[in-house]
Design a protein around this motif. Structure first.
Motif, PDB file in Angstrom:
ATOM      1  N   ILE A 196       0.834  -1.195   0.000  1.00  0.00           N
ATOM      2  CA  ILE A 196       0.000   0.000   0.000  1.00  0.00           C
ATOM      3  C   ILE A 196       0.871   1.248   0.000  1.00  0.00           C
ATOM      4  CG2 ILE A 196      -1.827   1.235   1.186  1.00  0.00           C
ATOM      5  CD1 ILE A 196      -2.686  -1.436   0.039  1.00  0.00           C
ATOM      6  N   ASN A 197       0.635   2.106  -0.973  1.00  0.00           N
ATOM      7  CA  ASN A 197       1.401   3.344  -1.119  1.00  0.00           C
ATOM      8  C   ASN A 197       0.692   4.467  -0.361  1.00  0.00           C
ATOM      9  OD1 ASN A 197       3.046   5.422  -1.925  1.00  0.00           O
ATOM     10  ND2 ASN A 197       2.230   5.526  -4.003  1.00  0.00           N
ATOM     11  N   THR A 198       1.298   4.944   0.713  1.00  0.00           N
ATOM     12  CA  THR A 198       0.723   6.047   1.489  1.00  0.00           C
ATOM     13  C   THR A 198       1.542   7.328   1.350  1.00  0.00           C
ATOM     14  OG1 THR A 198       1.934   5.312   3.463  1.00  0.00           O
ATOM     15  CG2 THR A 198      -0.308   4.489   3.182  1.00  0.00           C
ATOM     16  N   SER A 199       2.502   7.325   0.420  1.00  0.00           N
ATOM     17  CA  SER A 199       3.357   8.493   0.233  1.00  0.00           C
ATOM     18  C   SER A 199       2.619   9.568  -0.569  1.00  0.00           C
ATOM     19  CB  SER A 199       4.643   8.103  -0.498  1.00  0.00           C
ATOM     20  OG  SER A 199       5.385   9.248  -0.857  1.00  0.00           O
ATOM     21  N   TYR A 200       2.779  10.808  -0.157  1.00  0.00           N
ATOM     22  CA  TYR A 200       2.170  11.921  -0.897  1.00  0.00           C
ATOM     23  C   TYR A 200       3.013  12.290  -2.120  1.00  0.00           C
ATOM     24  CZ  TYR A 200      -0.976  12.593   3.055  1.00  0.00           C
ATOM     25  OH  TYR A 200      -1.914  12.399   4.022  1.00  0.00           O
ATOM     26  N   LEU A 201       4.294  11.897  -2.118  1.00  0.00           N
ATOM     27  CA  LEU A 201       5.184  12.215  -3.233  1.00  0.00           C
ATOM     28  C   LEU A 201       5.282  10.999  -4.138  1.00  0.00           C
ATOM     29  CD1 LEU A 201       7.992  14.034  -1.193  1.00  0.00           C
ATOM     30  CD2 LEU A 201       6.065  15.062  -2.423  1.00  0.00           C
ATOM     31  N   SER A 202       4.228  10.752  -4.888  1.00  0.00           N
ATOM     32  CA  SER A 202       4.176   9.561  -5.723  1.00  0.00           C
ATOM     33  C   SER A 202       3.315   9.827  -6.941  1.00  0.00           C
ATOM     34  CB  SER A 202       3.609   8.379  -4.934  1.00  0.00           C
ATOM     35  OG  SER A 202       3.447   7.261  -5.764  1.00  0.00           O
ATOM     36  N   PHE A 203       3.720   9.197  -8.063  1.00  0.00           N
ATOM     37  CA  PHE A 203       2.928   9.304  -9.278  1.00  0.00           C
ATOM     38  C   PHE A 203       1.827   8.242  -9.323  1.00  0.00           C
ATOM     39  CE2 PHE A 203       7.000  11.225 -10.503  1.00  0.00           C
ATOM     40  CZ  PHE A 203       6.546  12.455 -10.967  1.00  0.00           C
ATOM     41  N   HIS A 204       1.936   7.222  -8.455  1.00  0.00           N
ATOM     42  CA  HIS A 204       0.939   6.165  -8.425  1.00  0.00           C
ATOM     43  C   HIS A 204      -0.145   6.501  -7.405  1.00  0.00           C
ATOM     44  CE1 HIS A 204       3.330   3.633 -11.031  1.00  0.00           C
ATOM     45  NE2 HIS A 204       4.381   3.807 -10.246  1.00  0.00           N
ATOM     46  N   LYS A 205      -1.197   5.709  -7.417  1.00  0.00           N
ATOM     47  CA  LYS A 205      -2.299   5.919  -6.477  1.00  0.00           C
ATOM     48  C   LYS A 205      -1.783   5.829  -5.049  1.00  0.00           C
ATOM     49  CE  LYS A 205      -6.670   3.964  -4.868  1.00  0.00           C
ATOM     50  NZ  LYS A 205      -7.321   5.257  -4.677  1.00  0.00           N
ATOM     51  N   THR A 206      -2.213   6.763  -4.243  1.00  0.00           N
ATOM     52  CA  THR A 206      -1.858   6.737  -2.825  1.00  0.00           C
ATOM     53  C   THR A 206      -3.127   6.529  -1.998  1.00  0.00           C
ATOM     54  OG1 THR A 206      -2.081   9.140  -2.592  1.00  0.00           O
ATOM     55  CG2 THR A 206       0.091   8.283  -3.197  1.00  0.00           C
ATOM     56  N   TRP A 207      -2.946   5.984  -0.818  1.00  0.00           N
ATOM     57  CA  TRP A 207      -4.052   5.692   0.068  1.00  0.00           C
ATOM     58  C   TRP A 207      -3.899   6.470   1.367  1.00  0.00           C
ATOM     59  CZ3 TRP A 207      -7.926   2.148  -1.294  1.00  0.00           C
ATOM     60  CH2 TRP A 207      -7.669   1.377  -2.434  1.00  0.00           C
ATOM     61  N   GLU A 208      -5.017   6.784   1.965  1.00  0.00           N
ATOM     62  CA  GLU A 208      -5.029   7.351   3.311  1.00  0.00           C
ATOM     63  C   GLU A 208      -5.243   6.192   4.286  1.00  0.00           C
ATOM     64  OE1 GLU A 208      -4.472  10.366   4.345  1.00  0.00           O
ATOM     65  OE2 GLU A 208      -4.459  11.465   2.435  1.00  0.00           O
ATOM     66  N   GLU A 209      -4.336   6.057   5.237  1.00  0.00           N
ATOM     67  CA  GLU A 209      -4.370   4.921   6.151  1.00  0.00           C
ATOM     68  C   GLU A 209      -4.798   5.343   7.550  1.00  0.00           C
ATOM     69  OE1 GLU A 209      -1.397   1.314   7.693  1.00  0.00           O
ATOM     70  OE2 GLU A 209      -0.555   3.188   6.900  1.00  0.00           O
ATOM     71  N   ALA A 210      -5.734   4.598   8.113  1.00  0.00           N
ATOM     72  CA  ALA A 210      -6.112   4.762   9.518  1.00  0.00           C
ATOM     73  C   ALA A 210      -5.696   3.490  10.248  1.00  0.00           C
ATOM     74  CB  ALA A 210      -7.614   4.985   9.651  1.00  0.00           C
ATOM     75  N   VAL A 211      -4.906   3.633  11.291  1.00  0.00           N
ATOM     76  CA  VAL A 211      -4.394   2.492  12.059  1.00  0.00           C
ATOM     77  C   VAL A 211      -4.950   2.577  13.472  1.00  0.00           C
ATOM     78  CG1 VAL A 211      -2.345   1.279  12.886  1.00  0.00           C
ATOM     79  CG2 VAL A 211      -2.291   2.448  10.671  1.00  0.00           C
ATOM     80  N   ILE A 212      -5.637   1.540  13.897  1.00  0.00           N
ATOM     81  CA  ILE A 212      -6.251   1.519  15.225  1.00  0.00           C
ATOM     82  C   ILE A 212      -5.793   0.270  15.960  1.00  0.00           C
ATOM     83  CG2 ILE A 212      -8.410   1.491  16.507  1.00  0.00           C
ATOM     84  CD1 ILE A 212      -8.745   2.330  12.925  1.00  0.00           C
ATOM     85  N   ARG A 213      -5.309   0.456  17.158  1.00  0.00           N
ATOM     86  CA  ARG A 213      -4.970  -0.673  18.030  1.00  0.00           C
ATOM     87  C   ARG A 213      -6.062  -0.807  19.083  1.00  0.00           C
ATOM     88  NH1 ARG A 213       0.358  -2.206  17.363  1.00  0.00           N
ATOM     89  NH2 ARG A 213       1.585  -0.765  16.073  1.00  0.00           N
ATOM     90  N   GLY A 214      -6.566  -1.990  19.251  1.00  0.00           N
ATOM     91  CA  GLY A 214      -7.631  -2.211  20.218  1.00  0.00           C
ATOM     92  C   GLY A 214      -7.515  -3.574  20.851  1.00  0.00           C
ATOM     93  N   SER A 215      -8.485  -3.903  21.663  1.00  0.00           N
ATOM     94  CA  SER A 215      -8.470  -5.192  22.350  1.00  0.00           C
ATOM     95  C   SER A 215      -9.893  -5.613  22.678  1.00  0.00           C
ATOM     96  CB  SER A 215      -7.632  -5.125  23.629  1.00  0.00           C
ATOM     97  OG  SER A 215      -8.136  -4.132  24.511  1.00  0.00           O
ATOM     98  N   TRP A 216     -10.076  -6.914  22.757  1.00  0.00           N
ATOM     99  CA  TRP A 216     -11.327  -7.479  23.248  1.00  0.00           C
ATOM    100  C   TRP A 216     -11.113  -7.838  24.712  1.00  0.00           C
ATOM    101  CZ3 TRP A 216      -9.509  -9.815  18.468  1.00  0.00           C
ATOM    102  CH2 TRP A 216     -10.155  -9.320  17.329  1.00  0.00           C
TER     103      TRP A 216
END
Length: 563
Positions: free
Chosen positions: A280-300
């Protein structure tokens, strides 16, 4: 079959078919590891001109539960009769694969801990990407050319963007493992996909002006021998349809080196499983499609108080399901492809303590009101979800309409505890956050007087008799406002005449009682209205009455934990 039964069947099927790394997994082409898994690899390489610089230690990194973990090992490798026991190279002077395997085993506690893993999880460990296992026998690819072409475009996109692709032919018994088929392929074997192309057919200049292209895929047998012997194999006459320059361009060789081409149709007809590992490309300096990533750590975590319990199990457990962690996110485009990956903390390192089995995990996605800021206490409009499997990670790719959603990660059974990592990828930042409050905080005024307003949900159930889009397909009718016993409500949403069940909105404020069409209204004061709406053409601001009715269900309550 009910949804709960389907989930249970999927879980049982996965438990029956949980497979170890296919034979040859550790012999795949891992040259791409340099820089990520093997940092400063040139400095770690043996240099005969500087023998004193060799220290007998090696440094590796693996992506584990959201971060790159450093692993340092020595150069002592397990041998029997002076031969390596596990992974080895055909070149007696090459040891990188055996060293990587040792570092990987150290991270999980021992070599034994690597048994029972699967390729999809391992590809995530080595890349930090998203693995999507695919059962090629269940989605009707053999009968549907359009589906095959769509899958090929996906595989091509993953390959062109640096992703990793593995495929195999499922072995149904121990005797099937390493069984060679008449076509030259081997069962229970991890084949690496080394190229994906649309190969141009024809010769000379004329071929460049024709659109004849063939969907082709190149695979490699990690043994370095035993290849596909069907159409488009190394020495087959089909290659006469391709110009010499095109063959040289794509690297066609006539030798038993384990690498071969085949059409994508033949690939689908022979292979049963494929794993797409997206980087997954999350870089803003890219010619290819970039994604916005949300990372959540949780627990049951289990708790006696239902409002604090966070281990409610799947949706089969209707009284505890919504006690699980809940995460709200927004889709801000008219339609967006959203990627979800739910990963639990790996337990293979705790095999000897009896806690090494993965939990069956999965998640549901519900569409909620645009102004939802508190936890759900009643199920809303479910729009998707994963199967429940006892895998380390669960992946889902889904197209969602603009709006607000809540994703609920759960274990299959209630009361199971564990930690998880949830990653959500969207085209536009989703503003993902956990819903922690059940209702607005108490104040001195609410303590004396209660909450000053009711909370009301308006569910648009269906629409009848509405005029469709105009002749120029510019716009259709939409709900401007509705009237309940003379009291105006708020705008609901655009609604077309062919929409059987439009999405809902939430509004706040008292509504007067209308005509009760429910024989047995629930305790939460559920009232069903059938009323004629004031509609107007979207392109005309004059109040032109249009024919049509909609059916709305209104839920109004002073107890916020009812909704």
């Amino acid at each position: 079959m009910c949804e709960g039964a389907r989930q249970q069947e999927a879980l049982m099927t996965y438990e029956r078919e949980l497979w170890e790394f296919p034979e040859g997994f550790w012999e795949l082409d891992w040259s791409w590891l340099n820089g990520s898994v093997i940092p400063d690899w040139k400095d770690q390489e043996w240099n005969k001109e500087k023998p004193d610089s060799y220290a007998g230690i090696f440094h590796f990194r693996f992506w584990r539960f959201g971060e790159w973990v450093d692993v340092v090992i020595d150069d002592r490798l397990p041998t029997v009769n002076n031969e390596l026991v596990y992974c080895h190279s055909n070149d007696n002077n090459e040891f990188w694969s055996a060293l990587v395997e040792k570092a990987y085993a150290k991270m999980y506690g021992c070599y034994e801990a690597l048994d029972g893993g699967n390729t999809a999880d391992a590809l995530v460990d080595f890349t930090g990407g998203l693995s999507e296992p695919m059962d090629l026998t269940e989605i009707g690819l053999n009968e549907d050319k359009e589906l095959r072409d769509e899958l090929f475009d996906t595989v091509l996109k993953v390959h062109d963007r640096g992703g990793l692709i593995s495929s195999s032919i499922r072995a149904t018994s121990e005797s099937d493992i390493e069984a060679r088929l008449d076509c030259g392929l081997v069962k229970g074997h991890a084949y690496a996909v080394t190229d994906v192309r649309k190969v141009r057919l024809g010769h000379g200049l004329l071929a460049y002006f024709k659109s004849d292209k063939l969907n082709m895929i190149r695979l490699r047998n990690p043994w370095g021998q035993r290849e596909w012997n069907g159409p488009w194999s190394d020495s087959s006459e089909e290659w006469l349809k391709v110009s010499k320059s095109e063959r040289e361009k794509i690297g066609v060789t006539v030798q038993d080196d384990g690498e071969f081409w085949m059409t994508f149709d033949d690939f689908i007809a022979n292979f049963t499983d494929m794993i797409l590992c997206r980087l997954i490309n999350t870089s803003y300096l890219s010619f290819h499609k970039t994604w916005e990533e949300a990372v959540i750590r949780g627990s049951w975590r289990q708790h006696d108080d239902p409002l604090h319990n966070r281990a409610g199990g799947c949706a089969n457990n209707k009284y505890s399901f919504l006690q699980n962690p809940q995460y709200m996110f927004d889709v801000k485009k008219p339609e967006d492809e959203v990627l979800f990956c739910l990963q639990q903390k790996d337990r293979r390192a705790t095999l000897r303590s009896g806690r090494g089995e993965n939990l069956p995990i999965g998640f549901d996605i519900h569409r909620v009101e645009l102004n939802r800021t508190y936890r759900m206490h009643a199920t809303q409009q479910k729009v998707g979800g994963s199967v429940y499997i006892n895998s380390r990670s669960v992946f889902l790719r889904i197209d969602l309409k603009e709006g607000r959603y809540v994703v609920i990660p759960t274990t299959f059974e209630p009361g199971l505890e564990g930690d998880f990592l949830l990653r959500i990828f969207t085209d536009v930042a989703s503003g993902c956050k956990e819903l922690t409050l059940d209702e607005p905080p108490q104040t001195c005024w609410s303590g004396m007087c209660g909450y000053p307003t009711l909370v009301t949900q308006v569910h648009v159930m269906n629409a009848n008799g509405l005029i469709g889009k105009d002749s120029e397909e510019v716009s259709g009718p939409y709900v401007d406002h509705f009237v309940v016993e003379g009291e105006k409500g708020f705008a609901l949403r655009s609604i077309a005449s062919d929409t059987p069940r439009p999405r809902l909105r939430q509004i706040k404020g008292p509504l007067s009682t209308g005509r009760n069409k429910s024989n047995n209204p629930p305790k939460t004061n559920w009232i069903l209205f059938v009323t004629t709406l004031h509609l107007r053409d979207k392109g005309d601001h004059r109040d032109n009455d249009l024919p049509g009715t909609i059916t709305v269900a209104i839920v109004t309550t002073t107890l916020l934990t009812n909704i």
